[in-house]
Design a protein around this motif. Structure first.
Motif, PDB file in Angstrom:
ATOM      1  N   SER A  66      -3.241  -9.047  17.779  1.00  0.00           N
ATOM      2  CA  SER A  66      -3.645  -7.655  17.934  1.00  0.00           C
ATOM      3  C   SER A  66      -3.995  -7.337  19.382  1.00  0.00           C
ATOM      4  O   SER A  66      -3.677  -6.262  19.881  1.00  0.00           O
ATOM      5  CB  SER A  66      -4.828  -7.338  17.014  1.00  0.00           C
ATOM      6  OG  SER A  66      -5.065  -5.953  16.960  1.00  0.00           O
ATOM      7  N   LYS A  67      -4.681  -8.292  20.074  1.00  0.00           N
ATOM      8  CA  LYS A  67      -4.947  -8.073  21.503  1.00  0.00           C
ATOM      9  C   LYS A  67      -3.689  -8.486  22.269  1.00  0.00           C
ATOM     10  O   LYS A  67      -3.599  -9.542  22.898  1.00  0.00           O
ATOM     11  CB  LYS A  67      -6.197  -8.820  21.973  1.00  0.00           C
ATOM     12  CG  LYS A  67      -6.254 -10.306  21.712  1.00  0.00           C
ATOM     13  CD  LYS A  67      -7.435 -10.981  22.400  1.00  0.00           C
ATOM     14  CE  LYS A  67      -7.388 -10.839  23.898  1.00  0.00           C
ATOM     15  NZ  LYS A  67      -8.422 -11.613  24.621  1.00  0.00           N
ATOM     16  N   GLY A  68      -2.705  -7.591  22.183  1.00  0.00           N
ATOM     17  CA  GLY A  68      -1.373  -7.913  22.661  1.00  0.00           C
ATOM     18  C   GLY A  68      -1.262  -8.157  24.144  1.00  0.00           C
ATOM     19  O   GLY A  68      -0.356  -8.860  24.606  1.00  0.00           O
ATOM     20  N   LEU A 117      -4.083  -1.088  21.259  1.00  0.00           N
ATOM     21  CA  LEU A 117      -5.134  -1.814  20.553  1.00  0.00           C
ATOM     22  C   LEU A 117      -5.567  -1.101  19.280  1.00  0.00           C
ATOM     23  O   LEU A 117      -5.529   0.120  19.190  1.00  0.00           O
ATOM     24  CB  LEU A 117      -6.334  -2.020  21.479  1.00  0.00           C
ATOM     25  CG  LEU A 117      -6.082  -2.936  22.673  1.00  0.00           C
ATOM     26  CD1 LEU A 117      -7.268  -2.948  23.622  1.00  0.00           C
ATOM     27  CD2 LEU A 117      -5.760  -4.353  22.214  1.00  0.00           C
ATOM     28  N   GLY A 118      -5.992  -1.908  18.299  1.00  0.00           N
ATOM     29  CA  GLY A 118      -6.503  -1.366  17.053  1.00  0.00           C
ATOM     30  C   GLY A 118      -5.518  -1.380  15.905  1.00  0.00           C
ATOM     31  O   GLY A 118      -5.869  -1.029  14.784  1.00  0.00           O
ATOM     32  N   ILE A 123      -1.971  -4.056  10.289  1.00  0.00           N
ATOM     33  CA  ILE A 123      -0.689  -4.701  10.012  1.00  0.00           C
ATOM     34  C   ILE A 123      -0.924  -5.983   9.222  1.00  0.00           C
ATOM     35  O   ILE A 123      -0.234  -6.268   8.231  1.00  0.00           O
ATOM     36  CB  ILE A 123       0.053  -5.002  11.323  1.00  0.00           C
ATOM     37  CG1 ILE A 123       0.458  -3.695  12.019  1.00  0.00           C
ATOM     38  CG2 ILE A 123       1.276  -5.893  11.077  1.00  0.00           C
ATOM     39  CD1 ILE A 123       0.902  -3.881  13.456  1.00  0.00           C
ATOM     40  N   ALA A 124      -1.912  -6.761   9.653  1.00  0.00           N
ATOM     41  CA  ALA A 124      -2.228  -8.014   8.974  1.00  0.00           C
ATOM     42  C   ALA A 124      -2.708  -7.768   7.544  1.00  0.00           C
ATOM     43  O   ALA A 124      -2.396  -8.545   6.626  1.00  0.00           O
ATOM     44  CB  ALA A 124      -3.279  -8.787   9.763  1.00  0.00           C
ATOM     45  N   ALA A 150     -13.892  -1.112  19.460  1.00  0.00           N
ATOM     46  CA  ALA A 150     -14.234   0.306  19.608  1.00  0.00           C
ATOM     47  C   ALA A 150     -13.185   1.216  18.962  1.00  0.00           C
ATOM     48  O   ALA A 150     -13.408   2.428  18.848  1.00  0.00           O
ATOM     49  CB  ALA A 150     -14.378   0.656  21.088  1.00  0.00           C
ATOM     50  N   GLU A 151     -12.064   0.652  18.546  1.00  0.00           N
ATOM     51  CA  GLU A 151     -11.003   1.440  17.918  1.00  0.00           C
ATOM     52  C   GLU A 151     -11.332   1.683  16.442  1.00  0.00           C
ATOM     53  O   GLU A 151     -11.581   0.745  15.681  1.00  0.00           O
ATOM     54  CB  GLU A 151      -9.664   0.707  18.028  1.00  0.00           C
ATOM     55  CG  GLU A 151      -9.207   0.431  19.455  1.00  0.00           C
ATOM     56  CD  GLU A 151      -8.627   1.654  20.131  1.00  0.00           C
ATOM     57  OE1 GLU A 151      -8.516   2.713  19.471  1.00  0.00           O
ATOM     58  OE2 GLU A 151      -8.274   1.557  21.320  1.00  0.00           O
ATOM     59  N   GLY A 152     -11.291   2.936  16.030  1.00  0.00           N
ATOM     60  CA  GLY A 152     -11.625   3.272  14.648  1.00  0.00           C
ATOM     61  C   GLY A 152     -10.705   2.655  13.623  1.00  0.00           C
ATOM     62  O   GLY A 152     -11.113   2.344  12.500  1.00  0.00           O
ATOM     63  N   SER A 153      -9.433   2.447  13.992  1.00  0.00           N
ATOM     64  CA  SER A 153      -8.472   1.881  13.043  1.00  0.00           C
ATOM     65  C   SER A 153      -8.829   0.449  12.654  1.00  0.00           C
ATOM     66  O   SER A 153      -8.425  -0.020  11.580  1.00  0.00           O
ATOM     67  CB  SER A 153      -7.056   1.929  13.627  1.00  0.00           C
ATOM     68  OG  SER A 153      -7.029   1.374  14.935  1.00  0.00           O
ATOM     69  N   VAL A 154      -9.576  -0.255  13.520  1.00  0.00           N
ATOM     70  CA  VAL A 154     -10.040  -1.597  13.157  1.00  0.00           C
ATOM     71  C   VAL A 154     -10.889  -1.525  11.896  1.00  0.00           C
ATOM     72  O   VAL A 154     -10.733  -2.330  10.966  1.00  0.00           O
ATOM     73  CB  VAL A 154     -10.843  -2.230  14.313  1.00  0.00           C
ATOM     74  CG1 VAL A 154     -11.556  -3.499  13.848  1.00  0.00           C
ATOM     75  CG2 VAL A 154      -9.935  -2.531  15.496  1.00  0.00           C
TER      76      VAL A 154
END
Length: 276
Positions: A66-68, A117-118, A123-124, A150-154
């Motif tokens: 995820s931290k591409g 990010l996020g 996906i996982a 900090a990303e809401g999608s997380v």
């Protein structure tokens, strides 16, 4: 003990490879790649069930970075495992190379393009849910950055994983406490990080993310709790392994000078000499 020594040596070799890639290409995310190297080493050389000769094997474990942006360690590991020729690492970030600055699923072994990010956790979650629906036994692993929290999608992904009781999902936070603009607690405070994830229905374990033995222990015994996804807070050092880059926010995205590169290789070579 012999296995731990092998893993420690491999992690150090990967660090030598990634710093060479960054130096020769003139670009790269140095600090985060160095901090997540031990995590990737344990996953790919000890834990995950993957086959470089058959990268699309239906029952393989899945990994999503995820931290591409911290891709250099990822490319180095995939090449060393035989997913593509090691010589291709020399093309990193060069014109027409498929080894770009973020994971690219045109490369064997990469499940999904990541960069913004996020997205990786969601996906996982989808992959882990698919395994459950298909009665498959494979596991899904994803590594996130701490600044990425900090990303809401997380947190949307976190809720979904708990809702569907995805105990085949293991998420790891590379908790090096630095992001591109400064310390995570100054930019967007995360603590109490573990308790936040627990409140979302996850089992949470905290380890030293640069300690090979601790990583092997925590990743070898899953699921920890039936019906619960696992979140590993892996406390790491940004720039790990190279004295002058450790805990330095300026090394988030920086290329070493010739002198710095030579010193980095010297330090890492000395670390290898000790690991016999």
């Amino acid at each position: 003990m012999e296995e731990l020594t092998f893993l420690k040596r491999k992690a150090t070799e990967i660090r030598k490879e990634l710093i060479t890639m960054i130096y020769e290409s003139g670009t790269g995310h140095t600090g985060g790649s160095l901090s997540n190297t031990d995590i990737l080493t344990v996953l790919y050389y000890k834990i995950m069930n993957v086959d470089s000769k058959n990268p699309n094997w239906e029952d393989r474990d899945r990994y999503v970075q995820s931290k591409g942006h911290s891709v250099e360690s990822y490319w180095a590991v995939l090449a060393d495992k035989g997913f593509f020729p090691k010589e291709e690492l020399q093309t990193f970030s060069k014109f027409n190379s498929r080894l770009i600055g973020h994971p690219n699923n045109k490369v064997p072994g990469v499940e999904m393009n990541t960069g913004a990010l996020g997205h990786g956790l969601s996906i996982a979650v989808g992959m882990a849910l698919a395994a459950k629906l298909d009665n498959k036994s494979y596991k899904v692993y994803t590594v996130m950055g701490d600044g990425e929290q900090a990303e809401g999608s997380v947190w949307e992904g976190a809720m979904a994983a708990a809702q569907y009781k995805l105990d085949n999902l293991i998420a790891i936070i590379d908790r090096n406490r630095l992001q591109i603009t400064g310390g995570t607690e100054d930019v967007m405070g995360l603590e109490p990080l573990g308790d936040k994830w627990r409140s979302f229905g996850w089992e949470v374990v905290e380890v030293d993310g640069n300690d090979i033995e601790q990583l092997v222990t925590v990743l070898s015994d899953n699921p920890k709790v039936s019906g619960k996804p696992l979140l590993i807070v892996a406390n790491t050092v940004k720039g790990k392994g190279i004295s002058f880059s450790e805990n330095q926010v300026g090394w988030h995205h920086r290329v070493p000078t010739k002198e710095e590169y030579e010193l980095a290789i010297k330090e890492l070579s000395e670390q290898l000499e000790v690991l016999v």
